[in-house]
Structure formats: structure tokens, C-alpha cells
Design a protein around this motif. Sequence first.
Motif, PDB file in Angstrom:
ATOM      1  N   MET A  10      83.937  39.082  96.954  1.00 56.27           N
ATOM      2  CA  MET A  10      85.394  39.804  96.567  1.00 56.27           C
ATOM      3  C   MET A  10      86.088  40.069  97.376  1.00 56.27           C
ATOM      4  O   MET A  10      87.689  40.626  96.636  1.00 56.27           O
ATOM      5  N   MET A  11      86.345  40.125  98.613  1.00 57.71           N
ATOM      6  CA  MET A  11      87.826  39.992  99.639  1.00 57.71           C
ATOM      7  C   MET A  11      88.304  38.577  98.989  1.00 57.71           C
ATOM      8  O   MET A  11      89.394  38.950  98.906  1.00 57.71           O
ATOM      9  N   HIS A  12      87.559  37.252  98.938  1.00 59.58           N
ATOM     10  CA  HIS A  12      88.008  36.076  98.730  1.00 59.58           C
ATOM     11  C   HIS A  12      88.948  36.012  97.199  1.00 59.58           C
ATOM     12  O   HIS A  12      90.185  36.119  97.078  1.00 59.58           O
ATOM     13  N   ASP A  13      88.345  37.068  96.203  1.00 61.01           N
ATOM     14  CA  ASP A  13      88.959  37.208  94.821  1.00 61.01           C
ATOM     15  C   ASP A  13      90.895  37.611  95.430  1.00 61.01           C
ATOM     16  O   ASP A  13      91.552  37.834  94.508  1.00 61.01           O
ATOM     17  N   ALA A  14      89.820  39.063  96.006  1.00 58.51           N
ATOM     18  CA  ALA A  14      91.923  40.333  96.339  1.00 58.51           C
ATOM     19  C   ALA A  14      92.477  39.564  97.251  1.00 58.51           C
ATOM     20  O   ALA A  14      93.722  39.280  96.860  1.00 58.51           O
ATOM     21  N   ILE A  15      92.008  38.113  97.782  1.00 57.45           N
ATOM     22  CA  ILE A  15      93.135  37.554  98.200  1.00 57.45           C
ATOM     23  C   ILE A  15      93.972  36.728  97.696  1.00 57.45           C
ATOM     24  O   ILE A  15      95.403  36.869  98.242  1.00 57.45           O
ATOM     25  N   ARG A  16      93.312  36.191  97.156  1.00 55.04           N
ATOM     26  CA  ARG A  16      93.712  35.219  96.142  1.00 55.04           C
ATOM     27  C   ARG A  16      94.633  35.739  95.440  1.00 55.04           C
ATOM     28  O   ARG A  16      95.662  35.582  94.794  1.00 55.04           O
ATOM     29  N   GLU A  17      94.264  36.666  94.298  1.00 56.28           N
ATOM     30  CA  GLU A  17      95.153  37.584  93.687  1.00 56.28           C
ATOM     31  C   GLU A  17      96.429  37.775  94.134  1.00 56.28           C
ATOM     32  O   GLU A  17      97.088  37.900  93.678  1.00 56.28           O
ATOM     33  N   GLY A  18      95.720  38.912  95.712  1.00 55.45           N
ATOM     34  CA  GLY A  18      97.726  38.722  96.268  1.00 55.45           C
ATOM     35  C   GLY A  18      98.616  38.045  96.629  1.00 55.45           C
ATOM     36  O   GLY A  18      99.960  38.075  96.802  1.00 55.45           O
ATOM     37  N   ALA A  37      98.166  40.765 102.607  1.00 55.73           N
ATOM     38  CA  ALA A  37      97.277  41.257 103.051  1.00 55.73           C
ATOM     39  C   ALA A  37      97.116  42.694 102.622  1.00 55.73           C
ATOM     40  O   ALA A  37      97.005  42.840 102.346  1.00 55.73           O
ATOM     41  N   GLU A  38      98.994  43.617 102.421  1.00 57.88           N
ATOM     42  CA  GLU A  38      98.754  44.597 101.970  1.00 57.88           C
ATOM     43  C   GLU A  38      98.516  44.186 100.285  1.00 57.88           C
ATOM     44  O   GLU A  38      98.568  45.475  99.453  1.00 57.88           O
ATOM     45  N   ALA A  39      98.867  43.384  99.589  1.00 53.75           N
ATOM     46  CA  ALA A  39      98.988  43.333  98.523  1.00 53.75           C
ATOM     47  C   ALA A  39      97.263  43.292  98.170  1.00 53.75           C
ATOM     48  O   ALA A  39      96.570  43.266  97.092  1.00 53.75           O
ATOM     49  N   ALA A  40      96.417  42.341  98.470  1.00 55.80           N
ATOM     50  CA  ALA A  40      95.175  42.098  98.002  1.00 55.80           C
ATOM     51  C   ALA A  40      93.772  43.670  99.117  1.00 55.80           C
ATOM     52  O   ALA A  40      92.979  43.908  99.059  1.00 55.80           O
ATOM     53  N   GLY A  41      95.159  44.741  99.587  1.00 55.08           N
ATOM     54  CA  GLY A  41      94.696  46.053  99.868  1.00 55.08           C
ATOM     55  C   GLY A  41      93.443  46.273 101.329  1.00 55.08           C
ATOM     56  O   GLY A  41      92.927  46.056 101.588  1.00 55.08           O
ATOM     57  N   ILE A  42      94.099  45.083 102.335  1.00 53.01           N
ATOM     58  CA  ILE A  42      93.500  44.537 103.132  1.00 53.01           C
ATOM     59  C   ILE A  42      94.609  44.542 104.550  1.00 53.01           C
ATOM     60  O   ILE A  42      95.322  44.743 104.745  1.00 53.01           O
TER      61      ILE A  42
END
Length: 210
Positions: A10-18, A37-42
Motif C-alpha cells: 500500500m505504501m509503494h502504491d501511494a508513493i507511485r501515485e503521488g 511525500a506530501e502527495a503520498a500522504g507521508i
Amino acid sequence: MSVAQKKRMMMHDAIREGAIREFARNGLAGTSTQAIAEAAGITKAQLHYYISSKEELYQQVLGDIVRQFREIFFITTSQDDPRQAITSYIARKIRHTLEHPEITRLFAHEIARGGPEMSTHWQTLKVSVEEANQVIRGWIEAGKIRPVDPLLLQMNLWAVTQHYAEYEAQARMLMELPDDVPLDAERLIHEATQTFLLRCGLTDDEETTP
């Protein structure tokens, strides 16, 4: 799959989308790891736990896009019916363009600046294009379509089907569509399909369903 593995995925997916959103908007040079990082919410620290640099992440995203284009869009040797192959290709490509405009914009941005980060990805693209060229040549030799330039036919297909992501603002202005109203996928697919079927001598006397 363990809870830890799911969380990592899930973290990798969030980073990729961001990353896709930021790279599509600002390009590689204009994108910071803080913005990703901000776009991924981390946090930035969390991001650097998963990636070594934005350049490496950019390469991963480009590779994913090229492979995705090959798997989803390129005309393959299994498609011996040109009418169905062209119709299906256009429908898939336009729907993907409308649903994932950032992917199209990111790739277009990279190509527009000369493709300096594409050196390791060109061969995959070229192999896919040549496979499609062979299919199209086979259609011509079998008398299934009128003679066309296989490469230019593909490039024109890309231009038309990607237009609505690369020039969305222009399309919306001319169609008088506000931002919260989706573009009419069926209208776009129908018009593009008729255009390319006609070019190939496949006049659409009977409606085709993507």
C-alpha cells in the motif's frame, strides 16, 4: 500475504501515485521529494525509507508506464481481425487516457523534452511497435485493409487517443465543459474509431462495439 507485506504494498502504491501526479505536473527537475511525500500522504523521512532518490523513482515510473502501454494497448499478433483490433485499441486507449490522465501527461512531458530519461526504455517501446507493424503489414498483405504506413498509423492513433489528456484544458474550453463534468468517452471513441476505420478502408456500415 502478511499484514506487513500488505502495508508495504500500500505504501509503494501511494508513493507511485503521488510521484505520477507530481512528475506529470512539474517534470523531474521541478519535482522535489518533499512534494512527492506530501502527495503520498507521508513524511519525507518515510519516503526515503522506500526510495533512494527521485531519479530512481522516476525511472521506475517510466518503466511501469512503458510496460503498461505494451500490455494494454499495443496491437498484438493474436489480433487477426483489423476492425475489432482497431476498435478495441481505440476504446481502451481513450478510456485509459480519461481515467489516468497523469500517466499520459507524464510520458508526454518526458518525450517533449527529448526523452533524456528514456534510454533504458526505448527498446521495449520499439519491440512493441515493430510487433504491431508486422500485424498491420499482415492485414495489408491479406487484403484486409487498404495500404497504410504501419508506423505512422500507430503514431497517429497515439496522437488522437492521448489528445484528451495532453490538451484537456483546450478540449474542455472548446466543448464548454466545466472541470467537474467528465468528457464524453463514448463520443470521443466513436469519432476516433470512424476516422481510423475509414483510413484503413473499413467503412463502418455496421456499428462496432468496443
